[in-house]
Write a protein that holds these residues in place. Sequence first.
Motif, PDB file in Angstrom:
ATOM      1  N   GLU A  47     -31.683  67.519  11.846  1.00 45.76           N
ATOM      2  CA  GLU A  47     -32.691  68.225  11.057  1.00 45.76           C
ATOM      3  C   GLU A  47     -33.814  68.731  11.969  1.00 45.76           C
ATOM      4  O   GLU A  47     -34.298  69.863  11.813  1.00 45.76           O
ATOM      5  CB  GLU A  47     -33.269  67.290   9.996  1.00 45.76           C
ATOM      6  N   LEU A  48     -34.219  67.910  12.897  1.00 42.52           N
ATOM      7  CA  LEU A  48     -35.264  68.319  13.833  1.00 42.52           C
ATOM      8  C   LEU A  48     -34.778  69.463  14.724  1.00 42.52           C
ATOM      9  O   LEU A  48     -35.509  70.436  14.946  1.00 42.52           O
ATOM     10  CB  LEU A  48     -35.693  67.129  14.690  1.00 42.52           C
TER      11      LEU A  48
ATOM     12  N   LEU B 244     -40.846  66.729   9.971  1.00 42.81           N
ATOM     13  CA  LEU B 244     -41.060  68.165  10.113  1.00 42.81           C
ATOM     14  C   LEU B 244     -42.541  68.525  10.176  1.00 42.81           C
ATOM     15  O   LEU B 244     -42.952  69.365  10.982  1.00 42.81           O
ATOM     16  CB  LEU B 244     -40.373  68.914   8.958  1.00 42.81           C
TER      17      LEU B 244
ATOM     18  N   VAL C  12     -42.618  75.034   8.729  1.00 46.63           N
ATOM     19  CA  VAL C  12     -41.537  74.185   8.241  1.00 46.63           C
ATOM     20  C   VAL C  12     -41.633  74.110   6.725  1.00 46.63           C
ATOM     21  O   VAL C  12     -42.718  74.210   6.157  1.00 46.63           O
ATOM     22  CB  VAL C  12     -41.596  72.775   8.860  1.00 46.63           C
TER      23      VAL C  12
ATOM     24  N   ASN D 255     -34.988  72.767  13.154  1.00 47.38           N
ATOM     25  CA  ASN D 255     -36.333  73.285  12.911  1.00 47.38           C
ATOM     26  C   ASN D 255     -37.101  73.621  14.196  1.00 47.38           C
ATOM     27  O   ASN D 255     -38.215  74.147  14.112  1.00 47.38           O
ATOM     28  CB  ASN D 255     -37.139  72.284  12.079  1.00 47.38           C
TER      29      ASN D 255
END
Length: 290
Positions: free
Chosen positions: A272-273, A225, A48, A276
């Motif tokens: 966002e998670l 992250l 990440v 990723n």
Amino acid sequence: MCFICDLKTPSAHTDPDAPDLKTPRWQARRAFMLAAGATAAGSALAQVDVGSSSGLRKLVPAETLETSARQQYTQVLAEARAKGALAPDGHPQLQRLQTIAQKLIPHTAQWNPRSRDWKWQINLIGSKQINAWCMPGGKIAFYTGILDQLKLSDDEVAMIMGHEMAHALREHARERLAKSQATSIGLSIASQLLGLGSLGDAAASLGTQLLTLKYSRDDETESDLVGLEIAARGGYKPEASVSLWQKMQAASGNGSPSFLSTHPSGANRIQELQANLPKVQHLYEQALKG
């Protein structure tokens, strides 16, 4: 309970019969070995992207802040023990947390080399609060409320634990303190170069700020992250990071959980998670293979 991850490095070895490193044949072989080594080492690198830590945190001595955290942690545990709220060593939920921590701690040093020397501790406090935290130096506490009311799976617990560890590893408290104190006392560049002065004093007398500290949106994203990656390396499902925050959002509709006072929820962090998850999926699969 204290968890310490001892990472050992192989000792240097010198072969008196080693080939001439200057020969073209050896150079070609060396290039191949380096390329293979780089590929193998790549799996240990961060997947990440959170950038580098703020240099401003260096205005506050890490040792001083960690000492303050140890003192406050001891005080919190003493108060919980006095109320009969501190889980004993044999408590099933505490043992569950300890098992998860043991799988995550070995993957923390790449984010902060100092963590190799941290005396990691994790405790469970009986309280209806939906809360969990990790102080500088690896001092972790979970409240029974966050486990019971959200009915968290082990994977979701690992995501919370990884997130909280990440705040400590990325030294967000140290950075927050440095920024607030540097602003309030108006330190000049010259005084920063000559000594820490009031910043060091502030770190030593931090008091209850560590438990009420509010992090920035960037801090939260970093911890999401980094925690996601640590948990995936520990063998916990990356998708649990999404289901965790969906549960947090649902809980926020029934009053404001303590956890959300310092860790605001939102659809953007879930997005966002989700973006990723592919970056760490192979880490999770590798962990399952052992």
